[in-house]
Design a protein around this motif. Structure first.
Motif, short mmCIF file in Angstrom:
data_model
loop_
_atom_site.label_atom_id
_atom_site.label_comp_id
_atom_site.label_asym_id
_atom_site.label_seq_id
_atom_site.Cartn_x
_atom_site.Cartn_y
_atom_site.Cartn_z
N PRO A 43 19.47 -50.23 40.91
CA PRO A 43 19.25 -51.52 41.58
C PRO A 43 19.37 -52.70 40.62
CG PRO A 43 17.47 -49.98 42.11
CD PRO A 43 18.33 -49.33 41.08
N GLU A 44 19.00 -52.48 39.34
CA GLU A 44 19.10 -53.56 38.36
C GLU A 44 20.56 -53.94 38.13
OE1 GLU A 44 17.66 -50.49 37.29
OE2 GLU A 44 15.71 -51.07 38.06
N ASP A 45 21.43 -52.94 38.12
CA ASP A 45 22.86 -53.21 37.94
C ASP A 45 23.41 -54.00 39.12
OD1 ASP A 45 22.84 -51.87 35.55
OD2 ASP A 45 23.68 -50.00 36.36
N ALA A 46 22.94 -53.66 40.32
CA ALA A 46 23.39 -54.39 41.51
C ALA A 46 22.95 -55.84 41.43
CB ALA A 46 22.82 -53.72 42.77
N TYR B 225 26.00 -54.41 49.29
CA TYR B 225 27.28 -53.81 48.91
C TYR B 225 27.25 -53.35 47.45
CZ TYR B 225 32.32 -53.25 48.38
OH TYR B 225 33.57 -52.75 48.13
N ALA B 226 26.69 -54.16 46.58
CA ALA B 226 26.62 -53.82 45.16
C ALA B 226 25.74 -52.58 44.94
CB ALA B 226 26.09 -55.00 44.35
N MET C 22 31.53 -53.00 35.60
CA MET C 22 30.28 -52.49 35.05
C MET C 22 30.35 -50.96 34.92
SD MET C 22 27.51 -54.86 37.05
CE MET C 22 26.06 -54.22 36.24
N TRP C 23 30.90 -50.31 35.95
CA TRP C 23 31.03 -48.86 35.92
C TRP C 23 31.93 -48.42 34.77
CZ3 TRP C 23 35.46 -45.85 36.83
CH2 TRP C 23 35.23 -44.48 36.92
N THR D 259 26.78 -49.22 42.68
CA THR D 259 26.18 -49.04 41.36
C THR D 259 25.13 -47.95 41.40
OG1 THR D 259 24.53 -50.75 41.78
CG2 THR D 259 26.55 -51.44 40.68
N ASP D 260 24.76 -47.48 40.21
CA ASP D 260 23.77 -46.41 40.11
C ASP D 260 22.34 -46.92 40.17
OD1 ASP D 260 25.83 -44.61 39.77
OD2 ASP D 260 25.80 -44.78 37.59
#
Length: 174
Positions: free
Chosen positions: A28-31, A20-21, A70-71, A25-26
């Motif tokens: 994969p690290e952010d997810a 889902y994350a 985060m966004w 998010t843009d």
């Protein structure tokens, strides 16, 4: 909820939360960061999780909100030059560049803080959350919030002043 029950109930949700994350998010690290933050929040709230009808729904909501936060932070970072230009339209290009550099420096300093201090500082000073709201979200007590915020502000101020002093000394030498 004890560790064993947490491992059985919450940890299996990680893959679903990560999926889902990634959609929100843009990178994969952010997810990964978002899901890690959600799992930490769930662990800190483990004693209260039994009051929720669906822990999975609560975890998904936390993931959604974390990704949105985060966004927002990234969006605010990208708009800093636009804000500078709007705030001082009569400034020379050199002045605007100096202001932008100062803003970038502040972002770098804040990003260098430990995760909890950085999160608390952003929530309090940038997003305008109240101490009680931050305590509820992070799972820390109000005293811990105030203490971490004080340490973060002091560290930012000290690093900023050292950096500015170093730049002035280099200008004098040149």
């Amino acid at each position: 909820m004890e560790l064993k029950e947490f491992k059985i109930t919450v940890l299996p949700l990680r893959a679903k939360l990560l999926s889902y994350a990634r959609k929100l998010t843009d990178a994969p690290e952010d997810a990964e960061d978002a899901v890690q933050e959600v799992l930490l929040k769930l662990w800190n709230k483990r004693l209260e999780l039994n009051q929720y009808r669906s822990i999975e729904a609560f975890a998904m909501t936390l993931t959604h909100n974390t990704c949105i936060d985060m966004w927002r932070c990234k969006r605010n970072d990208n708009q800093s030059l636009d804000i500078v230009q709007a705030a001082s339209p009569a400034g020379t290009p050199e002045q605007l560049l100096e202001i932008k550099d100062e803003i970038c420096l502040m972002h770098e300093i804040i990003n260098s803080l430990p995760h909890l201090q950085r999160t608390i500082m952003r929530m309090k000073d940038i997003e305008g959350y109240e101490t009680d709201e931050i305590a509820e979200i992070t799972g820390c007590g109000p005293e811990a919030i105030r203490s971490n915020l004080s340490r973060a502000r002091k560290k930012v101020r000290n690093i900023y002043l050292q950096t500015i002093q170093g730049k002035r000394e280099r200008r004098k030498e040149a």
